[in-house]
Design a protein around this motif. Sequence first.
Motif, PDB file in Angstrom:
ATOM      1  N   ASN A   1       7.340   5.258  -0.084  1.00 55.54           N
ATOM      2  CA  ASN A   1       6.227   6.596  -0.441  1.00 55.54           C
ATOM      3  C   ASN A   1       6.333   7.649  -1.331  1.00 55.54           C
ATOM      4  OD1 ASN A   1       3.684   4.569   0.978  1.00 55.54           O
ATOM      5  ND2 ASN A   1       5.817   4.304   1.723  1.00 55.54           N
TER       6      ASN A   1
ATOM      7  N   GLU B   1       5.562   0.960   8.814  1.00 55.72           N
ATOM      8  CA  GLU B   1       4.655   0.880   7.598  1.00 55.72           C
ATOM      9  C   GLU B   1       3.667   1.360   8.565  1.00 55.72           C
ATOM     10  OE1 GLU B   1       3.341   0.665   4.356  1.00 55.72           O
ATOM     11  OE2 GLU B   1       5.202   0.175   4.106  1.00 55.72           O
TER      12      GLU B   1
ATOM     13  N   VAL C   1       3.633   5.349   8.452  1.00 60.46           N
ATOM     14  CA  VAL C   1       4.270   5.990   7.545  1.00 60.46           C
ATOM     15  C   VAL C   1       2.593   6.280   6.972  1.00 60.46           C
ATOM     16  CG1 VAL C   1       4.738   5.934   5.060  1.00 60.46           C
ATOM     17  CG2 VAL C   1       5.956   5.462   7.216  1.00 60.46           C
ATOM     18  N   GLN C   2       1.522   5.009   6.726  1.00 59.07           N
ATOM     19  CA  GLN C   2       0.204   4.934   6.479  1.00 59.07           C
ATOM     20  C   GLN C   2      -0.546   6.030   6.975  1.00 59.07           C
ATOM     21  OE1 GLN C   2      -0.873   3.555   3.393  1.00 59.07           O
ATOM     22  NE2 GLN C   2       1.109   3.329   3.189  1.00 59.07           N
ATOM     23  N   SER C   3      -0.767   6.630   8.185  1.00 60.11           N
ATOM     24  CA  SER C   3      -1.169   7.667   8.805  1.00 60.11           C
ATOM     25  C   SER C   3      -0.845   9.013   8.889  1.00 60.11           C
ATOM     26  CB  SER C   3      -0.841   7.150  10.560  1.00 60.11           C
ATOM     27  OG  SER C   3       0.309   7.781  11.304  1.00 60.11           O
TER      28      SER C   3
ATOM     29  N   ASN D   1       1.018   5.696   0.424  1.00 60.02           N
ATOM     30  CA  ASN D   1      -0.008   6.970   1.031  1.00 60.02           C
ATOM     31  C   ASN D   1       0.449   7.958  -0.637  1.00 60.02           C
ATOM     32  OD1 ASN D   1      -0.294   9.132   1.676  1.00 60.02           O
ATOM     33  ND2 ASN D   1       0.304   8.261   4.289  1.00 60.02           N
ATOM     34  N   GLU D   2      -0.080   8.003  -0.831  1.00 61.32           N
ATOM     35  CA  GLU D   2      -0.176   9.264  -2.284  1.00 61.32           C
ATOM     36  C   GLU D   2      -0.005  10.148  -1.691  1.00 61.32           C
ATOM     37  OE1 GLU D   2      -0.266   8.303  -5.310  1.00 61.32           O
ATOM     38  OE2 GLU D   2      -0.714   5.953  -5.620  1.00 61.32           O
ATOM     39  N   LYS D   3      -0.045  10.738  -0.325  1.00 65.10           N
ATOM     40  CA  LYS D   3      -0.141  12.709   0.144  1.00 65.10           C
ATOM     41  C   LYS D   3       0.638  12.389   0.318  1.00 65.10           C
ATOM     42  CE  LYS D   3      -5.241  11.206   2.276  1.00 65.10           C
ATOM     43  NZ  LYS D   3      -5.700  11.495   3.611  1.00 65.10           N
ATOM     44  N   LEU D   4       2.094  11.699   0.520  1.00 64.46           N
ATOM     45  CA  LEU D   4       3.694  11.435   0.971  1.00 64.46           C
ATOM     46  C   LEU D   4       4.056  12.642   0.183  1.00 64.46           C
ATOM     47  CD1 LEU D   4       4.125   8.845   3.458  1.00 64.46           C
ATOM     48  CD2 LEU D   4       3.863  11.142   4.171  1.00 64.46           C
TER      49      LEU D   4
ATOM     50  N   MET E   1       0.699  -0.757  -0.091  1.00 64.30           N
ATOM     51  CA  MET E   1      -0.055   0.231  -0.128  1.00 64.30           C
ATOM     52  C   MET E   1       1.149   1.370   0.104  1.00 64.30           C
ATOM     53  SD  MET E   1      -2.980   1.200   2.686  1.00 64.30           S
ATOM     54  CE  MET E   1      -4.186  -0.310   2.336  1.00 64.30           C
TER      55      MET E   1
ATOM     56  N   THR F   1      -2.970  11.623   7.991  1.00 66.44           N
ATOM     57  CA  THR F   1      -4.321  11.472   8.352  1.00 66.44           C
ATOM     58  C   THR F   1      -5.493  12.590   9.787  1.00 66.44           C
ATOM     59  OG1 THR F   1      -4.351   9.499   9.208  1.00 66.44           O
ATOM     60  CG2 THR F   1      -4.358   9.107   7.376  1.00 66.44           C
TER      61      THR F   1
END
Length: 265
Positions: free
Chosen positions: A31, A221, A224-226, A3-6, A1, A229
């Motif tokens: 990412n 992981e 970074v996914q958070s 995180n496109e926001k990064l 997965m 958010t």
Amino acid sequence: MVNEKLKGKTVVITGASGGLGEQIAFTAARNGANVVLLARNHDKLCDLKQRIDAAFSVKCMVERLDVSNTEEIPKVFQKIQRDFGPIDVLVNNAGYGIFDEAHEATLEDIQGMFNVNVIGLIACTKEVLPFMREKKSGHIINIASQAGKLATPKSSAYAATKHAVIGFSNSLRMELAPFHVFVTTVNPGPIATQFFDIADKSGTYIKNIERYMLDPEKLAEIIVQSMFTKRREINLPRWMNAGSILYTLFPMIVEKVGGKAFYKK
């Protein structure tokens, strides 16, 4: 997965020379984030930069920084913003602990933990707040600990520093909400890193909880996914966090039942 926001964002990580900080840096770069690596060990930072440069098409910068030296923090952050641009995410990961009973702990060790875990964290945060508030965007991630929620014997001073980090983060989150800046606390249990080389000199604690230790790569992981958010807290492992919730509700019972187990340090 991913995180496109990064993608294209700048992530600054303190304590990035090893352990969880190193994994967060590598995962953020994977990412698509540009990363700034801060720590005392410049050689290890340079080694990590070489691996990031070889693996990803992102910008990577290293700067030596001891966060307990608060006079140096403004200079380093000014250089980052001058040479690298605005900081989008700050991960306050630098920290350490020493496990001693209160009567055995030295004031030097206690002061050292507070200087790094609390004062250094706050000083780094203050450097990014004006810019994040102005652009109404950003994310501050503070690495605290389950010890900040459930204190146990032989960690009184360390637990006090992590209680302080959680308290600071909770207040900061409310202050920054009108500016759309996120604040997340990460409250992990024991992680399989070199943290215990200092914290647990006897090796007893590691032997007792080795099979329960968190994998730093997997935790990185999740962290970074958070990013970008509204996640308020990351509490792992779940069973340990359940213990901290029970402690909040029934402190006397938990202290009585868990007394012997808590001493396994």
